[in-house]
Design an enzyme around this catalytic site. Structure first.
Site, PDB file in Angstrom:
ATOM      1  N   HIS A 112       0.843  -1.205   0.000  1.00  0.00           N
ATOM      2  CA  HIS A 112       0.000   0.000   0.000  1.00  0.00           C
ATOM      3  C   HIS A 112       0.874   1.250   0.000  1.00  0.00           C
ATOM      4  O   HIS A 112       0.424   2.325  -0.364  1.00  0.00           O
ATOM      5  CB  HIS A 112      -0.973  -0.003   1.186  1.00  0.00           C
ATOM      6  N   LYS A 153      10.226  -8.511   5.241  1.00  0.00           N
ATOM      7  CA  LYS A 153      11.236  -9.109   6.120  1.00  0.00           C
ATOM      8  C   LYS A 153      11.982 -10.172   5.346  1.00  0.00           C
ATOM      9  O   LYS A 153      11.414 -10.836   4.470  1.00  0.00           O
ATOM     10  CB  LYS A 153      10.577  -9.766   7.340  1.00  0.00           C
ATOM     11  N   HIS A 236      23.907   8.734  11.710  1.00  0.00           N
ATOM     12  CA  HIS A 236      24.223   8.705  13.139  1.00  0.00           C
ATOM     13  C   HIS A 236      22.955   8.376  13.928  1.00  0.00           C
ATOM     14  O   HIS A 236      21.901   8.929  13.668  1.00  0.00           O
ATOM     15  CB  HIS A 236      24.767  10.063  13.593  1.00  0.00           C
ATOM     16  N   SER A 409      15.637   4.320  10.240  1.00  0.00           N
ATOM     17  CA  SER A 409      15.935   3.795   8.891  1.00  0.00           C
ATOM     18  C   SER A 409      15.287   4.684   7.828  1.00  0.00           C
ATOM     19  O   SER A 409      15.861   4.927   6.762  1.00  0.00           O
ATOM     20  CB  SER A 409      15.382   2.375   8.738  1.00  0.00           C
ATOM     21  N   LYS A 415      17.952  10.543   3.759  1.00  0.00           N
ATOM     22  CA  LYS A 415      19.292  11.142   3.631  1.00  0.00           C
ATOM     23  C   LYS A 415      19.959  10.642   2.342  1.00  0.00           C
ATOM     24  O   LYS A 415      20.556  11.414   1.598  1.00  0.00           O
ATOM     25  CB  LYS A 415      20.135  10.749   4.853  1.00  0.00           C
ATOM     26  N   ARG A 488       4.566  11.137  19.860  1.00  0.00           N
ATOM     27  CA  ARG A 488       3.319  11.389  19.119  1.00  0.00           C
ATOM     28  C   ARG A 488       2.527  10.088  18.940  1.00  0.00           C
ATOM     29  O   ARG A 488       1.309  10.061  19.102  1.00  0.00           O
ATOM     30  CB  ARG A 488       3.664  11.988  17.752  1.00  0.00           C
TER      31      ARG A 488
HETATM   32  P1  NAD Z   1      20.754  -9.335  18.037  1.00  0.00           P
HETATM   33  O1  NAD Z   1      21.157 -10.498  17.239  1.00  0.00           O
HETATM   34  O2  NAD Z   1      21.611  -8.117  18.014  1.00  0.00           O
HETATM   35  O3  NAD Z   1      20.558  -9.736  19.570  1.00  0.00           O
HETATM   36  C1  NAD Z   1      19.722 -10.774  20.000  1.00  0.00           C
HETATM   37  C2  NAD Z   1      20.300 -11.290  21.299  1.00  0.00           C
HETATM   38  O4  NAD Z   1      19.385 -12.193  21.881  1.00  0.00           O
HETATM   39  C3  NAD Z   1      21.607 -12.037  21.087  1.00  0.00           C
HETATM   40  O5  NAD Z   1      22.577 -11.578  22.013  1.00  0.00           O
HETATM   41  C4  NAD Z   1      21.224 -13.491  21.336  1.00  0.00           C
HETATM   42  O6  NAD Z   1      22.291 -14.264  21.864  1.00  0.00           O
HETATM   43  C5  NAD Z   1      20.098 -13.336  22.325  1.00  0.00           C
HETATM   44  N1  NAD Z   1      19.173 -14.468  22.363  1.00  0.00           N
HETATM   45  C6  NAD Z   1      18.721 -15.216  21.336  1.00  0.00           C
HETATM   46  N2  NAD Z   1      17.860 -16.151  21.777  1.00  0.00           N
HETATM   47  C7  NAD Z   1      17.767 -15.968  23.114  1.00  0.00           C
HETATM   48  C8  NAD Z   1      17.035 -16.615  24.128  1.00  0.00           C
HETATM   49  N3  NAD Z   1      16.209 -17.635  23.864  1.00  0.00           N
HETATM   50  N4  NAD Z   1      17.158 -16.168  25.386  1.00  0.00           N
HETATM   51  C9  NAD Z   1      17.972 -15.133  25.674  1.00  0.00           C
HETATM   52  N5  NAD Z   1      18.687 -14.484  24.754  1.00  0.00           N
HETATM   53  C10 NAD Z   1      18.595 -14.897  23.484  1.00  0.00           C
HETATM   54  O7  NAD Z   1      19.280  -9.009  17.570  1.00  0.00           O
HETATM   55  P2  NAD Z   1      18.482  -7.628  17.741  1.00  0.00           P
HETATM   56  O8  NAD Z   1      18.691  -6.837  16.511  1.00  0.00           O
HETATM   57  O9  NAD Z   1      18.775  -7.051  19.067  1.00  0.00           O
HETATM   58  O10 NAD Z   1      16.979  -8.168  17.690  1.00  0.00           O
HETATM   59  C11 NAD Z   1      16.333  -8.677  18.846  1.00  0.00           C
HETATM   60  C12 NAD Z   1      14.840  -8.613  18.642  1.00  0.00           C
HETATM   61  O11 NAD Z   1      14.463  -7.251  18.380  1.00  0.00           O
HETATM   62  C13 NAD Z   1      14.313  -9.414  17.448  1.00  0.00           C
HETATM   63  O12 NAD Z   1      13.017  -9.892  17.748  1.00  0.00           O
HETATM   64  C14 NAD Z   1      14.213  -8.368  16.350  1.00  0.00           C
HETATM   65  O13 NAD Z   1      13.288  -8.718  15.346  1.00  0.00           O
HETATM   66  C15 NAD Z   1      13.728  -7.178  17.152  1.00  0.00           C
HETATM   67  N6  NAD Z   1      13.984  -5.900  16.502  1.00  0.00           N
HETATM   68  C16 NAD Z   1      15.235  -5.519  16.131  1.00  0.00           C
HETATM   69  C17 NAD Z   1      15.429  -4.281  15.532  1.00  0.00           C
HETATM   70  C18 NAD Z   1      16.797  -3.762  15.158  1.00  0.00           C
HETATM   71  O14 NAD Z   1      16.901  -2.596  14.755  1.00  0.00           O
HETATM   72  N7  NAD Z   1      17.845  -4.528  15.296  1.00  0.00           N
HETATM   73  C19 NAD Z   1      14.319  -3.444  15.274  1.00  0.00           C
HETATM   74  C20 NAD Z   1      13.052  -3.865  15.684  1.00  0.00           C
HETATM   75  C21 NAD Z   1      12.894  -5.095  16.296  1.00  0.00           C
END
Ligand code: NAD
Length: 529
Positions: A112, A153, A236, A409, A415, A488
């Site tokens: 959309h 995704k 940044h 993002s 940017k 917001r």
């Molecule tokens: P990451 O890989 O940087 O960190 C995840 C951490 O969780 C790792 O240190 C891993 O060892 C740990 N982990 C995995 N399974 C585990 C468990 N069962 N118990 C305890 N620890 C466990 O990943 P991230 O980017 O921090 O993403 C984490 C969550 O946040 C995901 O669900 C992701 O979809 C969501 N998320 C991430 C972002 C982003 O910008 N990175 C944005 C929105 C949502």
């Protein structure tokens, strides 16, 4: 050697609505291990039903009401399913000469808005269902925080720790090529970002692979993904954005006296205890901002062990340094190792920041936290969500709580399209203007009160003004844009909670906000019935 499969749903704008079509996977989610995509559908469906009820109850004539109901549910039936899913299998020659087959997926949930947007995950748990669910969440998340993207995704089914850097580079570059061949990456079509198991390094390989091949000659090629390192067009504040956003989401709700009284706590972050599951990107940065504002980190869970220090708290920076050096939090000297399930320990705030379906009917009734902020996507199943509400736990839902990442993002993508960093054009002008202003005030006062004697009435900027006098840097602009967005959106959600009388069901309120915005896009695009 390559296997590719794409399942396309017809573009929503071309579909004739199937009035009687209801999705069976939602129904199948009655037991508490629903498919992840079914889980997201179920959450969305609850909000849809409330919107339909409200919209159609306005019609006095029964016939009009029925027609309107068909129209509204018809649009929701278009929104809910995943538009496209691409499956890819390709070979990897490992450093030791072995041949592996690598499986990956990219799901585009909704077009959309264009481009579609969503992270790239490296984990053994990745599956088609998981990427579809995460793509759907991205659609609702982007709408929630008014980021004009559709949801997508990607995931590759590997444990990144089992591969060398060289192998990971080969996997990422090959996957990018396969996405590009099928039109699943590009600055105007589909834009990945980091997620679990990936970061700046992978985005850098991805941007380079695309820009040097399919994107050659396209001045916007580096906008094909976000979360890149700064020299490649990154921004940044992107790395910490999701955790920072989690903090803003908590602060917005915990500052509201109404919510605090419902969950029997006092307003404010300061002095609150919290536990984090997953000390990766989202977990670490959530900890940093919560601690910076006076909260105390008492427990951290990781996949290879948990640590606990209720008395003194755990310093996130020290823990980060320890993890960087030792590749684990286990053995951190300033906390005790524990085998307790920290999800169930007493604390004010729990931040699940790892995988999905961590809180289910198995453990929901044992949760003692007053607030759960979903740093992770999908950590709570629908039935567990209901139990938590009954037990007066405030859940700040993923589609809002972790939307800081996609918000920044979006700033990075803009940017890249603008080919100029934020603040570059205005920085000196703002700084000069501020000094001219001070000088002008000083001269006016001196003219009035000391016959124009220069320097007789010095104007001293306050510390707050002094810190801003030099003009806004890119980091300042990004952080204030993120804070504004999160605050917001919190207000929008709180208004929906009131309007629909949802109590602590903040998740449904957030879905209502998101769905109404997506619905309006479909209607404005001229869907006719
Ligand atoms: P990451 O890989 O940087 O960190 C995840 C951490 O969780 C790792 O240190 C891993 O060892 C740990 N982990 C995995 N399974 C585990 C468990 N069962 N118990 C305890 N620890 C466990 O990943 P991230 O980017 O921090 O993403 C984490 C969550 O946040 C995901 O669900 C992701 O979809 C969501 N998320 C991430 C972002 C982003 O910008 N990175 C944005 C929105 C949502």
């Amino acid at each position: 050697m390559l296997r590719v499969g794409i399942r396309n749903k017809v573009s929503p704008s071309l579909l004739i609505p199937q009035w009687t079509c209801r999705l069976s996977s939602s129904d199948a989610a009655e037991h508490d291990d629903p498919p992840f995509f079914g889980m997201v559908e179920k959450f969305a469906k609850k909000a849809e039903d409330i919107i339909v009820e409200k919209m159609t109850s306005r019609d006095k004539e029964e016939r009009d009401s029925e027609r309107r109901q068909r129209k509204v549910t018809g649009v929701f039936d278009l929104i809910r399913p995943c538009n496209n899913v691409l499956q890819i299998a390709f070979p990897l020659r490992r450093d030791n000469g072995e041949l592996n087959t690598i499986f990956g997926w990219r799901a585009q949930h909704s077009h959309h808005r264009s481009p579609t947007k969503g992270g790239l995950r490296y984990s053994l748990d990745v599956s088609e269902d998981e990427v579809k669910a995460l793509a759907a969440l991205m659609t609702y998340k982007c709408a929630m925080v008014d980021v004009p993207f559709g949801g997508a995704k990607a995931g590759i089914q590997i444990d990144p720790l089992q591969y060398t850097e060289r192998e990971l580079e080969k996997i990422t570059r090959r996957f990018t090529m396969e996405l590009a061949k099928k039109g699943f990456i590009g600055p105007g079509t589909d834009v990945p970002a980091p997620d679990m198991g990936t970061g700046e390094r992978e985005m850098s390989w991805m941007a380079d692979s695309y820009a040097m091949t399919f994107g050659h000659g396209n001045i916007n090629a580096y906008a094909c993904c976000t979360g890149k390192p700064i020299p490649q067009g990154g921004i940044h504040g992107r790395t910490s954005a999701t955790g920072r956003g989690v903090f803003y989401s908590i602060r917005s709700f915990i500052s509201d006296a109404d919510y605090c009284s419902q969950i029997n706590t006092t307003p404010g972050v300061s002095g609150k205890t919290f536990i984090v599951q997953g000390f990766g990107n989202v977990g670490l940065h959530s900890c940093r901002y919560l601690c910076r504002h006076g909260a105390k980190l008492i427990g951290v869970m990781e996949k290879d062990g948990s640590i606990w220090n209720e008395e003194d708290g755990i310093d996130p920076k020290e823990l980060e340094d320890y993890k960087l050096e030792n590749k684990t939090i286990v053995g951190f000297p300033k906390a005790a190792a524990t085998t307790k399930n920290l999800l169930e320990e007493q604390c004010d705030i729990l931040v699940p920041a790892a995988g999905e379906k961590q809180i289910t009917t198995e453990n929901a009734h044992r949760i003692k936290a007053k607030i759960i902020a979903e740093g992770a996507n999908g950590p709570i199943t629908p039935m567990a969500d209901r139990i938590l509400q009954e037990n007066n736990v405030l859940v700040i839902p993923d589609l809002y709580a972790n939307a800081g990442g996609v918000t920044v993002s979006y700033f990075e993508w803009l940017k890249n399209l603008n080919h100029v960093s934020y603040g570059r054009l205005t920085f000196k002008y703002e700084k000069d203007s501020n000094y001219f202003l001070l000088d002008s005030v000083q001269k006016s006062l001196e003219a009035k009160f000391s016959s124009g004697q220069a320097g007789s009435i010095p104007i001293i900027p306050s510390p707050d003004f002094q810190s801003r006098i030099a003009g806004a840097s890119e980091k300042d602009i990004v952080n204030s844009g993120l804070e504004y967005t999160m605050e917001r959106s919190a207000k929008q959600i709180m208004r929906a909670v009131k309007e629909y009388d949802l109590g602590l069901d903040v998740r449904t309120a957030a879905y209502i906000c998101a769905l109404q915005k997506i619905y309006n896009v479909y209607i404005a695009a001229g869907i006719t019935f």
